[in-house]
Design a protein around this motif. Structure first.
Motif, PDB file in Angstrom:
ATOM      1  N   LEU A 159       0.683  -1.357  -0.089  1.00  0.00           N
ATOM      2  CA  LEU A 159      -0.012  -0.089   0.051  1.00  0.00           C
ATOM      3  C   LEU A 159       0.770   1.279   0.032  1.00  0.00           C
ATOM      4  O   LEU A 159       0.592   2.449  -0.691  1.00  0.00           O
ATOM      5  CB  LEU A 159      -0.878  -0.139   1.167  1.00  0.00           C
ATOM      6  CG  LEU A 159      -2.286  -1.013   1.176  1.00  0.00           C
ATOM      7  CD1 LEU A 159      -2.621  -0.938   2.512  1.00  0.00           C
ATOM      8  CD2 LEU A 159      -3.269  -0.620   0.193  1.00  0.00           C
ATOM      9  N   SER A 160       1.864   1.243   0.665  1.00  0.00           N
ATOM     10  CA  SER A 160       2.651   2.371   0.830  1.00  0.00           C
ATOM     11  C   SER A 160       3.342   2.734  -0.565  1.00  0.00           C
ATOM     12  O   SER A 160       3.682   3.729  -0.773  1.00  0.00           O
ATOM     13  CB  SER A 160       3.851   2.042   2.051  1.00  0.00           C
ATOM     14  OG  SER A 160       4.766   3.068   2.071  1.00  0.00           O
ATOM     15  N   ILE A 161       3.901   1.619  -0.959  1.00  0.00           N
ATOM     16  CA  ILE A 161       4.382   1.694  -2.393  1.00  0.00           C
ATOM     17  C   ILE A 161       3.593   2.368  -3.569  1.00  0.00           C
ATOM     18  O   ILE A 161       3.830   3.343  -4.093  1.00  0.00           O
ATOM     19  CB  ILE A 161       4.897   0.293  -2.765  1.00  0.00           C
ATOM     20  CG1 ILE A 161       6.106   0.037  -2.264  1.00  0.00           C
ATOM     21  CG2 ILE A 161       5.159   0.292  -4.616  1.00  0.00           C
ATOM     22  CD1 ILE A 161       6.478  -1.466  -2.693  1.00  0.00           C
ATOM     23  N   HIS A 162       2.254   1.971  -3.381  1.00  0.00           N
ATOM     24  CA  HIS A 162       1.194   2.778  -4.394  1.00  0.00           C
ATOM     25  C   HIS A 162       0.887   4.166  -3.990  1.00  0.00           C
ATOM     26  O   HIS A 162       0.817   4.998  -4.774  1.00  0.00           O
ATOM     27  CB  HIS A 162       0.027   1.857  -4.461  1.00  0.00           C
ATOM     28  CG  HIS A 162       0.098   0.493  -4.889  1.00  0.00           C
ATOM     29  ND1 HIS A 162       0.740   0.466  -6.358  1.00  0.00           N
ATOM     30  CD2 HIS A 162       0.089  -0.714  -4.483  1.00  0.00           C
ATOM     31  CE1 HIS A 162       0.613  -1.086  -6.640  1.00  0.00           C
ATOM     32  NE2 HIS A 162       0.386  -1.721  -5.554  1.00  0.00           N
ATOM     33  N   ILE A 163       0.887   4.458  -2.601  1.00  0.00           N
ATOM     34  CA  ILE A 163       0.884   5.684  -2.381  1.00  0.00           C
ATOM     35  C   ILE A 163       2.129   6.409  -2.720  1.00  0.00           C
ATOM     36  O   ILE A 163       2.011   7.633  -3.205  1.00  0.00           O
ATOM     37  CB  ILE A 163       0.541   5.683  -0.734  1.00  0.00           C
ATOM     38  CG1 ILE A 163      -0.528   5.427  -0.290  1.00  0.00           C
ATOM     39  CG2 ILE A 163       0.791   7.321  -0.530  1.00  0.00           C
ATOM     40  CD1 ILE A 163      -0.673   4.855   1.046  1.00  0.00           C
ATOM     41  N   ARG A 164       3.371   6.137  -2.648  1.00  0.00           N
ATOM     42  CA  ARG A 164       4.564   6.832  -3.127  1.00  0.00           C
ATOM     43  C   ARG A 164       4.443   6.978  -4.606  1.00  0.00           C
ATOM     44  O   ARG A 164       4.835   7.866  -5.258  1.00  0.00           O
ATOM     45  CB  ARG A 164       5.778   5.950  -2.583  1.00  0.00           C
ATOM     46  CG  ARG A 164       6.092   5.970  -1.188  1.00  0.00           C
ATOM     47  CD  ARG A 164       7.346   5.229  -0.735  1.00  0.00           C
ATOM     48  NE  ARG A 164       7.194   4.862   0.623  1.00  0.00           N
ATOM     49  CZ  ARG A 164       7.589   5.707   1.679  1.00  0.00           C
ATOM     50  NH1 ARG A 164       7.955   6.848   1.250  1.00  0.00           N
ATOM     51  NH2 ARG A 164       7.542   5.409   2.666  1.00  0.00           N
ATOM     52  N   ARG A 165       3.895   6.130  -5.484  1.00  0.00           N
ATOM     53  CA  ARG A 165       3.707   6.231  -6.617  1.00  0.00           C
ATOM     54  C   ARG A 165       2.806   7.440  -7.149  1.00  0.00           C
ATOM     55  O   ARG A 165       3.132   8.016  -8.186  1.00  0.00           O
ATOM     56  CB  ARG A 165       3.509   4.833  -7.437  1.00  0.00           C
ATOM     57  CG  ARG A 165       4.506   3.883  -7.387  1.00  0.00           C
ATOM     58  CD  ARG A 165       3.950   2.547  -8.061  1.00  0.00           C
ATOM     59  NE  ARG A 165       5.054   1.526  -8.085  1.00  0.00           N
ATOM     60  CZ  ARG A 165       5.069   0.358  -8.205  1.00  0.00           C
ATOM     61  NH1 ARG A 165       3.711  -0.209  -8.212  1.00  0.00           N
ATOM     62  NH2 ARG A 165       6.009  -0.581  -8.065  1.00  0.00           N
ATOM     63  N   ALA A 166       1.680   7.433  -6.343  1.00  0.00           N
ATOM     64  CA  ALA A 166       0.541   8.337  -6.573  1.00  0.00           C
ATOM     65  C   ALA A 166       1.253   9.839  -6.162  1.00  0.00           C
ATOM     66  O   ALA A 166       0.845  10.888  -7.066  1.00  0.00           O
ATOM     67  CB  ALA A 166      -0.484   8.235  -5.626  1.00  0.00           C
ATOM     68  N   VAL A 167       2.355   9.893  -5.476  1.00  0.00           N
ATOM     69  CA  VAL A 167       2.969  11.030  -5.129  1.00  0.00           C
ATOM     70  C   VAL A 167       3.851  11.474  -6.460  1.00  0.00           C
ATOM     71  O   VAL A 167       4.066  12.687  -6.633  1.00  0.00           O
ATOM     72  CB  VAL A 167       3.682  11.289  -3.809  1.00  0.00           C
ATOM     73  CG1 VAL A 167       4.635  12.337  -3.584  1.00  0.00           C
ATOM     74  CG2 VAL A 167       2.791  10.659  -2.560  1.00  0.00           C
ATOM     75  N   THR A 168       4.427  10.476  -6.982  1.00  0.00           N
ATOM     76  CA  THR A 168       5.445  10.662  -7.800  1.00  0.00           C
ATOM     77  C   THR A 168       4.815  11.004  -9.098  1.00  0.00           C
ATOM     78  O   THR A 168       5.445  11.818  -9.612  1.00  0.00           O
ATOM     79  CB  THR A 168       6.311   9.225  -8.011  1.00  0.00           C
ATOM     80  OG1 THR A 168       6.880   8.831  -6.825  1.00  0.00           O
ATOM     81  CG2 THR A 168       7.343   9.380  -9.281  1.00  0.00           C
ATOM     82  N   VAL A 169       3.738  10.809  -9.278  1.00  0.00           N
ATOM     83  CA  VAL A 169       3.033  10.994 -10.630  1.00  0.00           C
ATOM     84  C   VAL A 169       2.263  12.146 -10.499  1.00  0.00           C
ATOM     85  O   VAL A 169       1.446  12.583 -11.309  1.00  0.00           O
ATOM     86  CB  VAL A 169       2.131   9.744 -11.240  1.00  0.00           C
ATOM     87  CG1 VAL A 169       2.842   8.674 -11.541  1.00  0.00           C
ATOM     88  CG2 VAL A 169       1.103   9.607 -10.382  1.00  0.00           C
TER      89      VAL A 169
END
Length: 200
Positions: free
Chosen positions: A140-150
């Motif tokens: 979940l944390s990885i997907h949140i960080r990806r949402a931040v990145t994009v």
């Protein structure tokens, strides 16, 4: 019976035991999962059940693995193909709500039940449960960080806090479904997820 057929039959029997064990454990907990009860329900001898796992702990670990596979099929695999970012995170959350809403197991969320059962114990079963929980939190944390990145979520988003709050929503959903049989709970959970993500 040929050796190949014997192996296939043994595999099918083992799967039947695990499937039944998973359903029982979702209601009565892993400690309530006994070799004797499984043997009676499946029309087998105790030795026949135990022979597939060696020990009760081996059976418990096999059931935990089966629960993890069920969750993987019902939640992360359903979000495959959704582009990374907020869309993927939202798809994961929707699949998660749907997984709880469908009540695939008679006792609701297996991991919620067994986490409460084993959270203050030691041993391989507790370690397996805690390890799977940590993996899900990490994903979940990885997907949140990806949402931040994009750029879908603000740069100052705290992934650990957001994971914490999402898990809280799902725990409340499972509680409402299992204890209160609240049919409105899934939609409440969906609204809570939307508000949480929009607030970020």
């Amino acid at each position: 019976m040929s050796p190949r057929n014997s192996v296939l039959e043994a595999s099918r029997t083992r799967q039947r035991i695990v499937d039944r064990g998973l359903a029982l454990a979702s209601v009565d907990g892993l400690e309530g999962l006994t070799i004797g009860r499984l043997a009676t329900e499946l029309g087998m001898s105790k030795a026949g059940v135990l022979g597939h796992f060696g020990t009760k702990e081996g059976l418990q670990l096999a059931v935990v693995d089966a629960a993890a596979e069920m969750f993987a099929r019902a939640v992360p695999q359903r979000a495959r193909g959704v582009p990374p970012g907020l869309a993927h995170l939202s798809a994961l959350c929707e699949a998660w709500v749907s997984y709880l809403e469908q009540e695939l197991l008679p006792g609701g969320c297996f991991f919620t039940a067994v986490a409460a059962e084993f959270d203050d114990r030691g041993g391989p079963v507790r370690d397996a449960i805690a390890g799977l929980d940590s993996l899900w939190r990490r994903d979940l944390s990885i997907h949140i960080r990806r949402a931040v990145t994009v750029g879908d979520l603000p740069a100052d988003t705290d992934p650990d806090q957001l994971v914490y709050e999402l898990i809280g929503i799902m725990l409340a959903l499972n509680h409402s479904l299992q204890l209160h049989r609240d049919k409105q709970a899934p939609e409440r959970a969906r609204r809570a997820v939307r508000r949480l993500l929009e607030a970020h």
